[in-house]
Design an enzyme around this catalytic site. Structure first.
Site: not given
Length: 255
Positions: A147, A160
């Site tokens: 990400s 996350y």
């Protein structure tokens, strides 16, 4: 539709929707047969299979909960059975895409939420990949998903993003250890994408969408079509010498 020894086969986890679906379709368009996995949306996954078959490629959808590592050995057996049904023993590429979002700050994240992120994003890549490696050809390819949040920090994504940071380190170690088999391992890091991931906030929250677009050099949020092609391209023979790299596909977020 038939798979020949020269037809590449890719396995894409979490491909019933979003980036996984887009990646599976992009791979099919470049001549790859695809095994996809889904967690619970069987009908959606089988619709993706139909789309792939409409492109003239073979496809199958297998159920997999990446958060339950004890299921991986049985899953590998199902992959092997699928390959045998296609007259093959090995597949060529693995895309570790499956995942979920978690939006909570450091002070709000519970241990249960953290443990779920570990299982789904880190343990899955760490333990599923070795279970599948005996079924992968020498010279095969692996793409892990990370990400943009490992490069820039946005409040609410601490657990996350921490998992994705670990996946980026894991990717380099995998590349080092699997190099003797000629297997290249890279990580693709999407920026904010308008999907139903994380409750669809990037897609559905107009204010958030505008903020992201305003902080992206290309002036908009990402779409699934912006990512699937990147992954498919990375798995093409032309990019075989790219190894152990983090490739961000964010349109230039927060430069």
């Amino acid at each position: 539709m038939h798979s020949t020894p020269s037809t590449p086969i890719a396995l894409v986890t979490g491909a019933s929707r979003g980036l996984g679906k887009n990646t599976a379709l992009a791979l099919a368009r470049q001549g790859t047969d695809v095994i996809i996995t889904y967690h619970s949306q069987a009908a959606t996954a089988h619709a993706v299979v139909a789309e792939i078959e409409a492109l003239g490629r073979r496809a199958v959808a297998l159920q997999l909960d990446v958060g339950t590592s004890s299921s991986f050995a049985a899953f590998a057996e199902r992959v092997s059975d699928t390959l045998h049904s296609w007259g093959r023993m090995h597949f060529d590429a693995l895309v570790n895409n499956a995942g979920t979002g978690e939006h909570a700050g450091l002070m709000e994240t519970t241990e249960a939420q953290f443990d779920a992120m570990v299982a789904i994003h880190l343990k899955s890549v760490f333990f599923l990949t070795p279970k599948l490696l005996p079924l992968m050809v020498d010279g095969g390819r692996i793409v892990n998903l990370s990400s943009g949040l490992t490069r820039f920090a946005l409040p609410g994504y601490v657990a996350y993003a921490s998992m994705k940071g670990a996946v980026e380190v894991l990717t380099r170690y995998m590349a080092k250890e699997l190099g003797s088999r000629g297997i290249a391992v890279n990580v693709v890091a999407p920026g904010a994408i308008a999907t139903d991931f994380g409750g669809g906030a990037v897609r559905d929250n107009a204010q958030l969408n505008a903020v992201i677009a305003g902080n992206t050099a290309l002036g908009r949020v990402g779409e699934p079509d912006d990512i699937g092609g990147v992954i498919a391209s990375l798995l093409s023979p032309a990019n075989g010498w790219v190894n152990a790299q983090r490739i961000e596909a964010s349109g230039g977020m927060f430069l």
